[in-house]
Structures are given as structure tokens and as C-alpha cells.
Enzyme design. Sequence first.
Site, PDB file in Angstrom:
ATOM      1  N   LEU A 139       6.617   5.384   5.204  1.00  0.00           N
ATOM      2  CA  LEU A 139       6.618   4.956   6.421  1.00  0.00           C
ATOM      3  C   LEU A 139       8.154   3.868   6.309  1.00  0.00           C
ATOM      4  CD1 LEU A 139       3.167   4.326   7.635  1.00  0.00           C
ATOM      5  CD2 LEU A 139       4.902   5.474   8.883  1.00  0.00           C
ATOM      6  N   ALA A 174       0.924  -1.312  -0.071  1.00  0.00           N
ATOM      7  CA  ALA A 174       0.120   0.215  -0.123  1.00  0.00           C
ATOM      8  C   ALA A 174       0.855   1.429   0.000  1.00  0.00           C
ATOM      9  CB  ALA A 174      -1.003  -0.026   1.103  1.00  0.00           C
ATOM     10  N   PHE A 175       0.265   2.249  -0.461  1.00  0.00           N
ATOM     11  CA  PHE A 175       1.019   3.620  -0.568  1.00  0.00           C
ATOM     12  C   PHE A 175       1.682   3.777   0.714  1.00  0.00           C
ATOM     13  CE2 PHE A 175      -2.513   5.841   0.948  1.00  0.00           C
ATOM     14  CZ  PHE A 175      -1.893   7.025   1.332  1.00  0.00           C
ATOM     15  N   LYS A 176       1.461   3.629   1.924  1.00  0.00           N
ATOM     16  CA  LYS A 176       2.005   4.160   3.191  1.00  0.00           C
ATOM     17  C   LYS A 176       3.508   3.573   3.109  1.00  0.00           C
ATOM     18  CE  LYS A 176      -2.133   5.686   4.123  1.00  0.00           C
ATOM     19  NZ  LYS A 176      -3.185   5.450   5.280  1.00  0.00           N
ATOM     20  N   ASP A 177       3.702   2.734   2.611  1.00  0.00           N
ATOM     21  CA  ASP A 177       5.055   2.182   2.607  1.00  0.00           C
ATOM     22  C   ASP A 177       6.121   3.439   2.084  1.00  0.00           C
ATOM     23  OD1 ASP A 177       4.950  -0.468   3.359  1.00  0.00           O
ATOM     24  OD2 ASP A 177       4.413  -1.170   1.464  1.00  0.00           O
TER      25      ASP A 177
END
Length: 494
Positions: free
Chosen positions: A116, A110-113
Amino acid sequence: MELSYQSTRGKEANVTASQAILKGLAADGGLFMPCFIPRLDKTMKELSTLTYQETAYEVMKQFLTDYTEEELKNCINSAYDSKFDTEEIAPLVKADGAYYLELYHGSTIAFKDMALSILPHLMTVAAKKNLVKNKIVILTATSGDTGKAAMAGFADVEGTEIIVFYPKNGVSRVQELQMVTQKGTNTHVAAIHGNFDDAQTGVKKIFGDKEFAVQLEEKGYQLSSANSINIGRLVPQVVYYVYAYGKLLSGGEISDGERINVVVPTGNFGNILAAYLARQMGVPIEKLICASNENKVLYDFFQSGTYDRNRDFILTSSPSMDILISSNLERLIYLSTGCDAEENAGLMKQLSETGSYTVTPAMRKFMEDFIGGFAGEAENQRTIKNLFDRTGYLIDTHTGVAASVYHQYKEQSKDETKTVIASTASPYKFSGSVLEALEGEKSAEDEFKIIDRLSNVSGIDIPQAVEEIRTAPVLHQTECDVDKMKETVIGFLA
């Protein structure tokens, strides 16, 4: 020239980038913003020849000015490595006339990677730089993706603990399994009996509790955030919009200086705000199209100028966007007031006390390049199916909302500007909903049987991140009521 940060509510100023990253949220409840938005010092033509890591340095050095070149490059190279399943890190795929910016090739799909993966490195450098002796407790609320990506990033990072709250029954089964199977002696997760807004409000309350901060300090802890309210999350997100424009340019899809539109599926407003910051840095972006699901608080805001969270909370097939309090919108509101912290603080007080506020005509004019759109469940499903049937390209339910809104906007405006759509998650993160879109009916099968069937139907390989949780043991089983979140934090740190 060193860039300092200040709170959007006025009580903190002259804060360095590393201090802002460590604090996460300002002491007055505001969000940290740079005292001005810096410009890129390379042309888009020059940037178009760079790798993702090189682009990241060119963007982030402008914002994180108290990090040395060596520190910043070490953080970038440690983050964007073999954890991503493609050297491009964020590939652009052309399908059905639009360009899908795939932001889900990291370890949690997911784009949070994208942010993060680097935040733990930025934070540990910041801690050394500021001579922090306490253990840093990362406290975060998640609507599904941030939790796993933050836990994966901070797992076993020395000098940190990470605590994640997520809404029970408010995330997909894959999202939940990714969190509750996370290894790491410093990782903690709790399902709250409430929705994401409850989790986010609870976390903000804990951050604002001065007595609790003293209590933690006495035990050798200090709080920080991995939510998109942390400037250390926002700055890395600017990178991929700069990179996407460079890729379009180097691939001959656009001419130098040609303006593009960007469509972003939007919940907490951080991802689309990053696109706005990229534009302010010099990327030729025309329209910023904010795509909402049936929780269309942002759509209504851009239509009317009134932000009103007093409405029913709807659970949809795009759960990471099931949000009624879009925290990062405060940063845009602050900019739209001419950085008048007092005016912004007054509006945020209204939101807290009455659940709504209305901006002035001048503020609306400032935001006129933001276009709101929304898509319901049936339209989202149709878009996913039509795109796959026509092109063989498969998207998840959040990207489906963005693609639906893109088609609506194009049809209504007749705007033929080339458009980048932020593709924020792998279809396998929401396999049940994606399969339902393709086959027209909801499957009652076990989650992993659905995943296998989706692979058979689509011909797309199942990501390693999904295969890993198939047999992984559940390590976290804590649940709590919303009013017991602080006690849960204490329990985890005991």
C-alpha cells in the site's frame, strides 16, 4: 512483450496492467489475472546482490508492462523510502531455526505497508496514462491493517478519495486508533456493525451495483479498490519473497538453487498467493504452508477439497486473519482449472448461493504443494512465549500462528527444509495479546499502559507509529449498519 490481464470469470480480457489497477475488481465480479505468469529474467545469484528497490523493479517490470521504466522506478523509489525504519525494507531475522521475514517496518507497522506504500503511486500514474478525468474513490474493507495502510498511502493524494469500512469490535485497539486518527481531507472511515466478511461482502456488492456506478459517474467519481483483490496490491507482495531468497543466498544461509519452504499466516489468501507467484516466476520454493487461526476455513479446504464458509465466525487474538471468505483463493482456483473462467465462475456462484463448493481431484493435485495448518489460541500463546524465552525474539499473534504451524509441520513431516516465516505485524500492533502470551494473564490496563509494560518486559523500543497515536485526536466517528454502507459512501462524497 506486453502482458494483458483477464477476469477470472471470463467477461473481461485484454486489459492492460494500468487499467486492471484502476478498476480493482472486474465488472463481472471476477479478479484480474495476467494471461500468463512471467518468469524473472535474472538468475537468483544476480538478484541476490540487489537492493529491495532494485529487486522490486526486476519483479514488477514483468507484470506491469505498460508502465515505462522511468514511471515504475519513480513509483518504487517514492514508496520504499524513509517511511520505512530500515534501509533493508524487509529484513530477515534468524531465530530458533527459522528465518522471519519482517514485513512491518513501514509507517503502519504491518505487512500491508509493503504494497500500500506503492499502490497510490501506481494508481495515479495509471489514471494519467488512461486519461481518467473522474476522481478515483478507493473503497475498501479491512480486518484491521489494510485500512490504516491504505489511508496513510492515499491521504491527500490529488484526484482520490478513500473510504474504509472496518468491523466495530473486530480489530485491535491500536488498529482502530490508527484508523480513526488518520489525517487527510480525502480520508473517510466507518465502523460497521458486523464482522469483516460482512464488510467485504458489502464492498463487493457496491462494486457490483451498475446503477450506483452510473450515479457516481454523474457526480464525477469512479470506484477502485485497495483491497488485496487489486492486482496492484498483489504484484508488490511478490517482491519480498524474491528478495528474501536473495538475502538467504547472499548471506550464505543457502546454496544457489536450494529449495526453501514458506509459511504465511493467512486470511484473505493474497500474501501466500504472492509467494506462489514468486515460485512460478522462478524462485526455488518447495512447500507453501498456509497457517490459519481458529477460523480454519482454508485448513479444511486443503484437507478436504471443499471450501465451506457455513460455520461460526470466531473472534481471535489474530484479528487480521478472522476471515471466512478468502477472496484471493479465487485466483488459485482459476489457475487450478487451467484458467477455465466458466468453471471458476460456476464455483464462485455456488459459494455465493450455498456458501460452499468442492474442487475436482485434478484441481487438488494442482494445489498439492500448499499445506494447510492451524493453531488455536493457547498454542499461539505458547509459541510466542517459548520463542521469546529461548531467544529474546518477540513476534505478534499472527506470526505466532505461522510459527506454531511451522513447528507442527516440521514435527509431523520431519522436513528439514530451510523455512521463511512471513512476520506480518509488529508485536506492538497487538500488545495486549502479546503481553498476555508472555505473562499468562489478560491485563485490564489501558492500551498504552500495556504498550509501556510490553516495552519494559521485552526491552524492545516502541515504534513511532504507536507513539504518534498516543495523543492524536480522533477525527473519524462514523458507524453504520451493514445494509447502510452504500448510503454511508454517498454521505462521505456529498
